[in-house]
Enzyme design. Structure first.
Site, PDB file in Angstrom:
ATOM      1  N   PRO A   1       6.665  -2.155   8.507  1.00 25.68           N
ATOM      2  CA  PRO A   1       6.191  -0.800   8.204  1.00 25.68           C
ATOM      3  C   PRO A   1       4.668  -0.775   8.092  1.00 25.68           C
ATOM      4  O   PRO A   1       4.066  -1.763   7.678  1.00 25.68           O
ATOM      5  CB  PRO A   1       6.839  -0.511   6.846  1.00 25.68           C
ATOM      6  CG  PRO A   1       6.977  -1.856   6.202  1.00 25.68           C
ATOM      7  CD  PRO A   1       7.179  -2.863   7.316  1.00 25.68           C
TER       8      PRO A   1
ATOM      9  N   ASP B   1      -4.062   3.744   3.092  1.00 27.93           N
ATOM     10  CA  ASP B   1      -2.995   2.749   3.295  1.00 27.93           C
ATOM     11  C   ASP B   1      -3.095   2.173   4.719  1.00 27.93           C
ATOM     12  O   ASP B   1      -2.072   1.943   5.374  1.00 27.93           O
ATOM     13  CB  ASP B   1      -1.606   3.333   3.032  1.00 27.93           C
ATOM     14  CG  ASP B   1      -0.527   2.259   2.920  1.00 27.93           C
ATOM     15  OD1 ASP B   1      -0.865   1.062   2.896  1.00 27.93           O
ATOM     16  OD2 ASP B   1       0.663   2.615   2.861  1.00 27.93           O
TER      17      ASP B   1
HETATM   18  N1  LIG Z   1       2.541   0.827   3.813  1.00 32.28           N
HETATM   19  C1  LIG Z   1       3.180   0.053   4.652  1.00 32.28           C
HETATM   20  O1  LIG Z   1       4.054   0.549   5.383  1.00 32.28           O
HETATM   21  N2  LIG Z   1       2.916  -1.256   4.768  1.00 32.28           N
HETATM   22  C2  LIG Z   1       2.120  -2.022   3.877  1.00 32.28           C
HETATM   23  C3  LIG Z   1       2.842  -2.494   2.689  1.00 32.28           C
HETATM   24  C4  LIG Z   1       3.971  -1.640   2.258  1.00 32.28           C
HETATM   25  O2  LIG Z   1       3.735  -0.723   1.461  1.00 32.28           O
HETATM   26  O3  LIG Z   1       5.091  -1.897   2.699  1.00 32.28           O
HETATM   27  C5  LIG Z   1       1.592  -3.241   4.601  1.00 32.28           C
HETATM   28  O4  LIG Z   1       0.955  -4.089   3.973  1.00 32.28           O
HETATM   29  O5  LIG Z   1       1.811  -3.343   5.817  1.00 32.28           O
END
Ligand SMILES: NC(=O)N[C@@H](CC(=O)O)C(=O)O
Length: 425
Positions: free
Chosen positions: A321, A303
């Site tokens: 985030p 991620d």
């Molecule tokens: N995992 C995250 O905190 N961010 C992700 C998308 C998301 O899941 O909010 C993003 O694309 O920044």
């Protein structure tokens, strides 16, 4: 194309050996191989893993090239030991058409540092209202097999059902960002003791667990493949365990940060620790580690979510985030699991390659296999410095932490992308 002789490397489950790499393949393995015409790499004490495969990477191109590009993200991936990454669809424009997924795929080929496999959006514009052109993306040059609205949950159960039905025809997968939006309005961090103390609105565990429970039942009903992104709670593990016992075709990922960090970090009010789903409790972390080891959680996915300084270095409530993770993933997993190399190879390469249908990846280096692997120095320790990164972004939650393991070299089809710990291009 150059050939390489890698001397004295430890291939998981075997005695140290030499590997001869030529024409994109491992052509020979054994002690004392002759190096005629080959470049020699002394690999005493190094471990060879199949090239890592990330099922969940945000490359930000098109649209936010100030935060990351396909090329910079690919370089960060190679430095982290990856040879393939699946690029999430929440770009701008959204990857919801054949045109955009082909663009990302082409940029990946041009960069040539890892295989970039685009993920297509499930719904048009990630808006959760109507299905995107899944078939057109599947039959495009990008050959999309995984679809996800990641960043958003496919909250409408009818649409989720339709998506699962649609991809069944070509054995595609829907990767769900499990977050019941009605339960997370205004949420800033995990709902619990720490959020109460800090006075921040909570993101309850049940918002994730309720969607996973619903979707495993839908996947069972339809007979389709479901993948759960970034599982973060002990309760989610129990729902997945139940679903797997029933034979539901579900797979799940956990991120390195959810395996290491807890919601206590939010007490710093440093938005580098703000992420979706949020960092949870120590009990959740323990359950996630156990589930990864016993296979209820199938894989580690980063991620990797790079963000520009202005989107991150601001008040907690306004910060986006997400955190970067490609260059530290293996070190975090080594820290958490220890030197369980076969388990690491499975959770970070073999199984993610299988889920994504990336048949050239996930193979241990052996004669006849593609020379797509990474060499790790397990004894090295390093202090994480966010500035020392190929990513365009600096939102690294591990700054200052001492972590084990260093990627010494990465090979993609016989071509080194990393040598001596440095990107080749
Ligand atoms: N995992 C995250 O905190 N961010 C992700 C998308 C998301 O899941 O909010 C993003 O694309 O920044």
């Amino acid at each position: 194309m150059s050939s390489y002789l890698i001397r004295g490397v430890r291939v998981v489950g075997a005695e140290p050996t030499d590997l001869l790499v030529r024409d994109g393949l491992v052509v020979e393995a054994g002690r004392g191989l002759a190096a005629t015409g080959a470049e020699v790499l002394e690999a005493d004490g190094l471990v060879a893993l199949p090239g890592l495969v990330d099922l969940h990477t945000h490359l930000r191109e098109p649209g936010r090239e100030d935060a990351e590009t396909v090329e910079t993200g690919s370089r960060a991936a190679a430095l982290g030991g990856y040879t393939a990454v699946c690029a999430m669809a929440n770009t701008s424009p959204v990857a919801d058409t054949a045109g955009v997924v082909e663009q990302v795929w082409r940029l990946g080929r041009e960069a040539g540092l890892v295989d970039v496999q685009p993920i297509g959006a499930v719904t048009v514009g990630l808006a959760g209202e109507r299905l995107a052109e899944l078939g057109a993306m599947a039959t495009s040059a990008a050959n999309v097999r995984i679809f996800s609205d990641d960043g958003h949950c496919v909250a409408d159960p009818r649409l989720m059902r339709r998506a699962l039905e649609y991809v069944k025809a070509f054995d595609g997968v829907i990767a769900q960002h499990a977050e019941e939006p009605r339960l997370t309005q205004g949420a800033q961090m995990h709902e619990g003791e720490v959020s109460t103390r800090l006075g921040l609105t909570g993101w309850p565990a049940v918002a994730e667990e309720a969607i996973i429970a619903r979707d495993v039942l839908l996947a069972e009903h339809v007979g389709s493949r479901l993948h759960i992104c970034h599982v973060s709670t002990a309760g989610s593990v129990e729902v997945l365990r139940h679903a797997k016992e029933r034979g539901v075709r579900v797979t799940a990922e956990v991120t390195p940060h959810h395996l290491l960090l807890t919601d206590e970090r939010a007490a710093t009010y440093d938005p580098v620790f703000k992420v979706n789903p949020p960092l949870r409790t120590a009990d959740d972390v323990a359950a996630l580690r156990a589930a990864l080891a016993d296979g209820i959680i199938d894989i580690v996915a980063t991620d990797h979510a790079p963000h520009a300084v202005e989107d991150k270095e601001c008040e907690w409530g306004y910060a986006r985030p997400g955190m970067v993770g490609l260059e530290t993933a293996l070190s975090v997993v080594l820290d958490v699991l220890g030197e369980r190399w076969d388990l690491i190879a499975d959770r970070m390469s073999r199984t993610p390659a299988r889920i994504a249908g990336l048949t050239e990846h996930g193979h241990a280096p052996a004669p006849g296999a593609p020379a797509t692997f990474t060499l790790v120095d397990p004894k090295a320790r390093r202090t994480v410095d966010p500035m020392d990164s190929a990513s365009r972004s600096r939102n690294n939650p591990y700054a200052g932490l001492v972590l084990p393991g260093r990627i010494v070299a990465t090979f993609l089809r016989g071509v080194p992308t990393v040598l001596d710990g440095k990107a080749v291009r």
